[in-house]
Design a protein around this motif. Structure first.
Motif, PDB file in Angstrom:
ATOM      1  N   HIS A  17       0.848  -1.187   0.000  1.00 59.35           N
ATOM      2  CA  HIS A  17       0.000   0.000   0.000  1.00 59.35           C
ATOM      3  C   HIS A  17       0.883   1.236   0.000  1.00 59.35           C
ATOM      4  O   HIS A  17       2.010   1.227   0.467  1.00 59.35           O
ATOM      5  CB  HIS A  17      -0.910   0.017   1.227  1.00 59.35           C
ATOM      6  N   GLY A  18       0.360   2.309  -0.553  1.00 62.92           N
ATOM      7  CA  GLY A  18       1.104   3.558  -0.582  1.00 62.92           C
ATOM      8  C   GLY A  18       1.885   3.730  -1.859  1.00 62.92           C
ATOM      9  O   GLY A  18       1.870   2.881  -2.760  1.00 62.92           O
ATOM     10  N   ASP A  19       2.606   4.850  -1.953  1.00 61.17           N
ATOM     11  CA  ASP A  19       3.330   5.197  -3.176  1.00 61.17           C
ATOM     12  C   ASP A  19       4.551   4.318  -3.407  1.00 61.17           C
ATOM     13  O   ASP A  19       4.869   3.988  -4.548  1.00 61.17           O
ATOM     14  CB  ASP A  19       3.760   6.668  -3.127  1.00 61.17           C
ATOM     15  N   ALA A  20       5.252   3.961  -2.335  1.00 57.05           N
ATOM     16  CA  ALA A  20       6.488   3.186  -2.482  1.00 57.05           C
ATOM     17  C   ALA A  20       6.596   2.171  -1.349  1.00 57.05           C
ATOM     18  O   ALA A  20       7.404   2.330  -0.431  1.00 57.05           O
ATOM     19  CB  ALA A  20       7.702   4.109  -2.496  1.00 57.05           C
ATOM     20  N   GLU A  49       4.956  -4.851   0.607  1.00 57.71           N
ATOM     21  CA  GLU A  49       4.789  -5.752  -0.530  1.00 57.71           C
ATOM     22  C   GLU A  49       5.540  -7.034  -0.213  1.00 57.71           C
ATOM     23  O   GLU A  49       6.763  -7.018  -0.052  1.00 57.71           O
ATOM     24  CB  GLU A  49       5.367  -5.067  -1.773  1.00 57.71           C
TER      25      GLU A  49
END
Length: 293
Positions: A17-20, A49
């Motif tokens: 989740h999130g941008d990176a 991830e």
């Protein structure tokens, strides 16, 4: 090697989740499989991830995997994570294989870190979690009794793995028969590949493994003894060691909630660290590992 299942596969088990999101690769031990992480995957937090590898020393045992050093296969698994992993969580023989890769044991000269570059920067890692690792600091700690223990007691170690992974459902003679069948699939070459990697641990240049490490051992582990975890933690420049009471060789199953809490805390800290970049002499591991077999 004859045609058959791919020696190494890596699969995304949980999207981040999130941008990176932090990319985390999970490596299993000898005669194990990616499913050894299932309990942890159900408890893991933070939205990282999570990728899990099936390695050639899995329960089905890919024939002839020991023709290449364990580091070769570990590099292949890391190369299958898009962009490479930020953190690797490795269990048992998988941890030994990861340490061998970080030290460059059995790897081509072109894939070794240049002088002055630590292994974590070279492989662009923000941290490593080593679960029930096999490690001894002094070659003198290996003797004929040690060889006898791991050779003649190999089926006992495998049987305990079946007990834990089955949740105690496989018992008695059936468990022993299954352990002997697994031992046959591993074979002398597979066992030798494991023990040779163990024998080489005193020669690891742990000073070059300068990144943050979490070492998790089990107080009741009779395969990778808690003293192995403690010795490895003492040898690494930046390591925290946790020995879990009443726990054997599979902390991620036997103490799943505690294991998840420890690992998630470590991953949370890793997510705050800047990942080493290509400008630091780093590369995506491993071009050689993409070759045949």
């Amino acid at each position: 090697m004859t045609a058959g299942p791919a020696p190494v596969t890596v699969r995304l088990r949980r999207a981040g989740h999130g941008d990176a999101p932090l990319r985390v690769l999970l490596l299993h031990g000898l005669a194990g499989g990616a499913n050894v992480w299932d309990d942890y995957l159900g408890l893991a937090g933070h939205g990282h991830e999570l990728w899990a590898a099936e390695l050639p020393w899995r329960a089905e045992a890919v024939p002839d995997w020991s023709r290449h050093p364990p580091a070769h296969w570990t590099a292949r698994a890391m190369a299958q994570v898009p962009g490479g992993p930020d953190v690797v969580v490795a269990h048992s023989f998988g941890a030994a294989a990861l340490l061998a890769l970080l030290d460059g044991q059995g790897m081509p000269a072109a894939d070794l870190a240049p002088a002055g570059v630590d292994a974590f920067s070279w492989h662009r890692l923000r941290g490593v979690v080593l679960v029930s690792p096999f490690y001894r600091a002094d070659p003198g700690q290996f003797d004929w009794e040690t060889i006898s223990y791991y050779l003649n007691g190999f089926d006992r170690i495998l049987a305990d793995g079946l007990r834990v992974r089955s949740g105690g459902r496989i018992v008695g003679e059936l468990r022993q028969e299954m352990a002997l069948k697994v031992r046959e699939r591993i074979g002398p070459y597979g066992w030798t590949g494991f023990f040779d990697t163990y024998l080489r641990t005193p020669y690891l240049d742990t000073r070059r493994l300068a990144g943050p490490c979490l070492v998790i051992g089990g107080e009741d582990d009779f395969a990778a003894f808690p003293s192995d975890s403690e010795a490895l933690g003492a040898a690494l420049p930046d390591a925290t060691v946790k020995i879990l009471g009443g726990c054997g060789h599979f902390a991620m199953i036997e103490r799943a909630a505690e294991f998840a809490a420890l690992t998630d805390s470590f991953l949370g800290a890793a997510a705050t660290r800047t990942r080493p970049g290509p400008g630091g002499g780093c590369r995506t591991p491993n071009q050689h590992a993409r070759e045949q077999f």
